[in-house]
Design an enzyme around this catalytic site. Structure first.
Site, PDB file in Angstrom:
ATOM      1  N   LYS A  42       0.445  -1.036   0.120  1.00  0.00           N
ATOM      2  CA  LYS A  42       0.228  -0.281   0.069  1.00  0.00           C
ATOM      3  C   LYS A  42       0.833   1.166   0.383  1.00  0.00           C
ATOM      4  O   LYS A  42       1.902   1.326   0.578  1.00  0.00           O
ATOM      5  CB  LYS A  42      -1.010   0.177   1.352  1.00  0.00           C
TER       6      LYS A  42
ATOM      7  N   ARG B  60     -10.262 -11.528   2.412  1.00  0.00           N
ATOM      8  CA  ARG B  60     -11.593 -12.469   2.054  1.00  0.00           C
ATOM      9  C   ARG B  60     -10.729 -14.085   2.079  1.00  0.00           C
ATOM     10  O   ARG B  60     -11.504 -14.810   2.068  1.00  0.00           O
ATOM     11  CB  ARG B  60     -11.991 -12.139   0.427  1.00  0.00           C
TER      12      ARG B  60
END
Length: 475
Positions: free
Chosen positions: A252, A326
């Site tokens: 990120k 996820r």
């Protein structure tokens, strides 16, 4: 905060509508000097020789609701603290709403005002508020029951906020697991914590693929509360528990990483809900599950292009290491529905930036395989004052995360990101178990304060889940 029924004394509170004049000289004076009675307006009238007075606006009478009362009471708390008025008195009139729920809304608003997270070395001056309340409707027992209900709820909300606000140098997976045990076991919640070897032996390859890049060991936390011995029906709550997310090799940007201790907001909500339920001794059976780990970069970390397995046996092609939540949810949801065989399941996760693009910081995006279950959740969210918005669970979107070399790919591309992420998790729900997915990436951790919700962690949907599982009942 101490709340007394049928006791007077302290600064007096007068609620004023924007569309209904009160025949009081102080109110008339305030009106002449700019007070409009809008929701949350507060005017302080100090009195050095007797009781001071606070004039509080609650908006248009025809539009009055519990959220207006909460916001008005939140602002009142701030003014009480600012002016060091630590005893306050409400002599309630009929607002045309359920009196018990009106009282509960006032109490919640005051509680919301009391929350503050800080790591500053200089301590704030203590402020303990005593509230004296004169109801106009009996029985008192029902009013006291309502206050206790809100007290338990807000304890859960605040616990969730503290967990989510705590930074990653402290909030490791092991620290989270220990904190859960310390706080929930005395309340009657059975807490089981699985460590690396046990997680691997259970076949949770998707979870472990995310976890293996960090020096901090993963923890799989199972919290069981059995408050209704008359039934075996259980609700499962699964919370994303990434205690820090660097993005892995798909790293990120620096600005985005600063708040990534909050990537366990879903876990915090589940744990806070378990606390609220247990404190209230609710007649319900609930199991909370958190797959806690860090998503870090090292020689052990998983990489883009990897093909991994999962507890369900499905293979997954890794298209992006920053689509890690996820993967952990996949094993956790499968464990809940296949191993524990819960009768219905809700997962909550700070899952996608896409939900922020779509809904901002106002609404949580939700997806379901069961419209009746979602309708029940929607009603609880409405009662709690927490906003949710249904996204389409259309099978046409599933082609976006098809893989040529594995059963699934963990990314669906740029478009429909919130939907495809939720559907990916849904692929690991065993059988036809009713399931709702809640993407709280925009609502769990705010960039700035919004109404009575603070900047940083909000504890979002503790209230919704608490009211779903432990409904208050009629007025």
């Amino acid at each position: 905060m101490k709340f007394n029924l049928d006791k007077k004394g302290g600064a007096k509170v007068i609620f004023a509508f924007s569309d209904e004049a009160k025949d009081l000289s102080l109110v008339k004076w305030a009106n002449e000097h700019g007070f409009l009675g809008e929701v949350g307006e507060v005017v302080y009238f100090p009195n050095v020789e007797g009781e001071s007075l606070f004039l509080v606006g609650i908006g248009n009478k025809s539009e009055l609701n519990e959220e207006s009362i909460k916001l008005a009471s939140f602002n009142l708390y701030k003014e009480l603290k600012k002016n060091k008025e630590n005893i306050v008195s409400f002599e309630m009139e009929d607002f045309g709403l359920c009196h018990r729920k009106t009282m509960m809304a006032i109490y919640e608003g005051l509680c919301q005002g009391s929350y503050n997270f800080t790591k500053k070395s200089s301590k704030e001056e203590d402020f303990e508020l005593e509230v004296n309340y004169t109801p106009f409707i009996r029985p008192e027992g029902k009013l006291e029951e309502g206050l206790k209900y809100i007290e338990n709820q807000m304890n859960g909300v605040f616990f969730a906020r503290e967990l989510c606000n705590e930074t990653a140098n402290i909030m490791t997976p092991d620290f989270l697991a220990t904190t859960v045990k310390t706080n929930l076991q005395p309340l009657g919640v059975k807490v089981t914590v699985y460590e690396r070897e046990e997680i691997e032996n259970m076949g949770m390859d998707a979870f472990m693929s995310v976890a293996k890049g960090s020096d901090n060991e993963p923890r799989f936390i199972v919290m069981e509360y059995n408050g209704d011995r008359s039934t075996k029906f259980r609700t499962g709550l699964v919370g994303k528990g990434i205690t820090y997310d660097s993005g892995g090799y798909c790293i990120k940007p620096a600005d985005s990483m600063a708040s990534m201790h909050s990537d366990m907001g879903g876990a915090a909500t589940v744990i806070g809900t378990m606390m609220a339920i247990a404190r209230s001794k609710a007649k319900v059976n609930v199991v909370g599950i958190v797959a806690a780990c860090e998503n870090m970069i090292s020689g052990h970390a998983y990489k883009t292009g990897d093909i991994i397995s999962s507890m369900a046996g499905k293979t997954i092609e890794i298209g992006n290491t920053d689509a890690e939540g996820r993967l952990t949810l996949a094993d956790a949801v499968y464990f809940a529905t296949s191993e524990l065989k819960v009768d219905r399941v809700i997962d909550l996760a700070t899952l996608t930036g896409a939900v922020l693009v779509a809904l901002g910081e106002e609404y949580t995006g939700v997806l379901t395989n069961n419209s009746e279950f979602l309708a029940e959740l929607k009603e609880s969210a409405k009662n709690a004052g927490e906003k949710i918005w249904e996204l389409p669970n259309d099978k046409a979107y599933k082609k976006l995360f098809e893989s040529k070399v594995a059963d699934l790919k963990n990314t669906g591309g740029r478009y429909s990101g919130s939907i495809t992420a939720g559907q990916f998790v849904g692929c690991f729900v065993d059988g036809n178990t009713p399931w709702v997915h809640m993407d709280i990436a925009g609502t769990a951790y705010l960039s700035k304060a919004n109404g009575y919700l603070p900047e940083r962690a909000t504890g979002v949907h503790v209230k919704t889940l608490y009211q779903l599982l432990n409904p208050m009942g009629s007025c």
